[in-house]
Write an enzyme that holds these catalytic residues in place. Structure first.
Site, PDB file in Angstrom:
ATOM      1  N   LYS A 165     -62.165  -8.789 -39.172  1.00 37.36           N
ATOM      2  CA  LYS A 165     -61.557 -10.078 -39.554  1.00 37.36           C
ATOM      3  C   LYS A 165     -60.515  -9.869 -40.655  1.00 37.36           C
ATOM      4  O   LYS A 165     -59.516 -10.567 -40.735  1.00 37.36           O
ATOM      5  CB  LYS A 165     -62.654 -11.034 -40.055  1.00 37.36           C
ATOM      6  N   ASP A 166     -60.742  -8.847 -41.480  1.00 37.65           N
ATOM      7  CA  ASP A 166     -59.864  -8.593 -42.616  1.00 37.65           C
ATOM      8  C   ASP A 166     -58.574  -7.886 -42.205  1.00 37.65           C
ATOM      9  O   ASP A 166     -57.505  -8.169 -42.749  1.00 37.65           O
ATOM     10  CB  ASP A 166     -60.638  -7.729 -43.629  1.00 37.65           C
TER      11      ASP A 166
END
Length: 639
Positions: free
Chosen positions: A274-275
């Protein structure tokens, strides 16, 4: 059986003398066991203790009170194993090894494996919550704010306290609700037998002080058998810093003595993806594991990697065998831990034959990795992937975190908002009530994109990386193909994304956009879909495939069979979302039920039970949940 060792005889005599006259009577033992049957005397006492343990637990759960004293129950595994091992030793000593190695040995193995609690519970808490708890303590002591201290100052204070003996706080420590929640968890651990628990996992771990903080809190809450502390490194920067953090911990004498040569480290697939996007996260985790193993070897510590995988590709999911074989050399060494997410438990362990097959896969792959380790990547492959990862992260973040209206687009184009409000996930959809993508948990982030068949978190970044490398030097194309053919890690990474493309459908995503997204944001959706198509073409070229899933015709056929059903549910979901968000939107409704059902005398209300507590118009929430479940079941590893 009466022949036994002197050790067992004296124990049986002692138990027989001390046993009360009102001993429990069981159907199979209707009278007191005579002293000339020593094994039954010993096992009768074990049975009584087990009975008391179960009844006390049952009474405490139902009423909070029990007349059975704790001394009459089993509180740890040794109390159950010890008399069984005594019987085993006695049988062997008397020439009855054949009997000892039968059901008794089987039972000893079961007890050793499952303990008194059947499964061990891992505790998991975010590092920030521990910081809040310690901040409350240092503020109470009047020595400053722990939260504002530097990492060096934190480590220095934590180690001085760990080496000291004085208690830090009493019952009068002022606590917020969040701090009380953290301290309450430690107090419950202290009350319960130690062998009920596995590891204490620190999510969003970033530094050595995160681990030392948990060690100190365990001591302060009087946990007799401290849980092993497992840092979970999730974000890209934390994965990069993980080897240095571990080296610092291992260089502390107190900590090395505490871990006794064993350490577990968890790496998070979900939040790293997600990062920074799938490509960068996968490559950074590969490198981090290599470096962590080197650090552990340097300090003579046995390292176990704990893989925090999800069911979906965006969260590290995929075929078990391939996933294990694509790990770096020397990172498994005969042992690894893996999380099995809720959404894939049924298909992996739901039936006995599935369970055995799953366990066989894990065992076979773990053994194969040790006996025939995968090749290490060539230096030029590493350099190329390093360059690709930088470009992929830039492209991913430029859209997800820097595009001003991306969050608005995401919330409109997917069912993320409704998913969070319906509370059907395994945990809250956000870490903090406010905030954008950063505060959103990885599960709803992936799940929402999967529902619309767009799978953005999995592929975003790959296209930009491929384009950059091919534009720079066309010879890189041959190197990419060489990496795909010879390096298991790279091959698995590409194959999984190809599988996701086979399950995706930009046309379905366009329907959601047309119905749900405001006109000003429609161009952003078109731009993303163009990127999707381009990335898919480049990926197929690198894999040397003309069509998606060319190398897996079995899966290709299954997806083709399911597609018509999933697409129907997608259309139904998109229109349901439109009606939820725009109550004035009207659809010409056909009869909900088939003619056969309509012709029966039963009214429709008896056949379909709707959720009466829903905040939406009748039937809409039920339809939405059904389509979500249906799409997830059809696509399989969805999150």
């Amino acid at each position: 059986m009466w022949r036994c060792s002197d050790e067992l005889r004296s124990r049986a005599d002692e138990l027989h003398r001390s046993s009360k006259k009102d001993a429990k009577h069981y159907i199979e033992f209707w009278k007191k066991v005579p002293p000339n049957e020593p094994y039954r005397v010993i096992l009768g006492d074990v049975r009584d203790n087990l009975y008391n343990t179960r009844e006390r637990s049952r009474e405490l759960l139902s009423s909070g009170h029990s007349d059975i004293p704790e001394e009459a129950t089993l509180t740890n595994l040794e109390q159950l194993l010890e008399p069984l091992e005594l019987c085993y030793r006695s049988l062997c000593a008397c020439g009855d090894r054949v009997i000892a190695d039968g059901t008794l040995l089987d039972f000893l193995r079961q007890v050793s494996t499952f303990g008194l609690s059947l499964v061990k519970l891992d505790i998991r808490q975010e590092s920030d919550r521990h910081t809040d708890a310690l901040d409350a303590i240092t503020s109470y002591l009047g020595i400053g704010s722990y939260r504002e201290w530097s990492e060096e100052r934190r480590q220095e204070w934590l180690l001085s306290e760990l080496n000291g003996k004085r208690p830090l706080f009493g019952a009068d420590l002022p606590m917020t609700e969040e701090v009380a929640d953290v301290m309450g968890a430690f107090q419950v651990i202290a009350e319960l037998p130690g062998d009920n628990f596995g590891a204490y996992v620190i999510s969003m771990a970033t530094s050595p002080s995160d681990v030392l903080a948990v060690e100190l809190l365990q001591r302060e809450c009087h946990i007799k058998t401290p849980l092993r502390v497992v840092p979970l490194f999730e974000k890209l920067a934390d994965l990069e810093a993980a080897p240095a953090a571990l080296a610092r911990l291992f260089s502390i004498d107190w900590y090395r003595e505490r871990i006794n040569g064993k350490q577990e480290v968890m790496i998070g697939y979900s939040d790293s993806g997600k990062d920074a996007g799938r490509l960068s996260a996968a490559w950074q985790m590969y490198k981090a594991q290599e470096d962590l193993v080197k650090v552990a070897k340097q300090f003579g510590v046995k390292l176990t990697m704990f893989h925090g995988r999800g069911g979906t590709v965006g969260r590290g999911g995929g075929p078990t065998h391939l996933a294990i074989l694509s790990q770096p050399p020397d990172t498994i060494n005969g042992s690894l831990r893996v999380t099995v997410q809720g959404e894939v438990i049924e298909q992996s362990f739901g039936e006995e034959h599935l369970c055995f097959r799953t366990l066989q896969r894990f065992t076979a792959a773990t053994l194969e990795h040790g006996m025939r380790p995968p090749i290490s990547p060539k230096p030029e492959w590493r350099a190329l992937l390093d360059e690709m990862a930088v470009v992929a992260t830039e492209e991913y973040r430029s859209i997800v975190f820097q595009e001003p209206r991306f969050v608005e687009y995401f919330r409109l184009a997917t069912p993320e908002t409704e998913y969070g409000r319906m509370n059907i996930g395994s945990r809250p959809s956000k870490r903090k009530p406010s905030g954008g993508i950063e505060s959103l948990r990885a599960i709803p982030w992936i799940f929402a994109w999967t529902q619309t068949r767009f799978h953005l978190p999995v592929w975003l970044g790959f296209g930009g990386a491929f384009k950059h490398i091919l534009k720079k030097d066309i010879r890189n194309f041959h190197m990419l193909q060489e990496m795909y053919n010879e390096w298991p890690f790279f091959r698995v990474t590409i194959d999984l994304v190809e599988m996701v493309f086979a399950k995706g459908n930009p046309g379905i995503a366009a329907l959601y956009d047309r119905l749900l997204v405001s006109e000003g944001l429609q161009p952003l959706g078109e731009k993303l879909r163009a990127n999707y198509e381009e990335t898919q073409k480049l990926l197929l070229q690198v894999a040397g495939h003309k069509d998606l899933l060319e190398g897996d015709p079995y899966l290709k056929q299954r997806l083709r069979l399911r597609d018509a059903y999933i697409t129907t549910m997608n259309v139904c979901q998109a229109y349901t979302l439109k009606r939820i968000r725009d109550p004035d939107y009207h659809v010409a409704l056909r009869p909900h039920l088939s003619k056969e059902v309509m012709d029966t005398s039963k009214p429709a209300a008896e056949l379909v039970t709707l959720n009466p507590a829903s905040e939406y118009a009748p039937g809409l929430e039920d339809t939405l949940i059904l389509t979500m479940k249906g799409i997830a079941a059809g696509l399989q590893n969805t999150g």
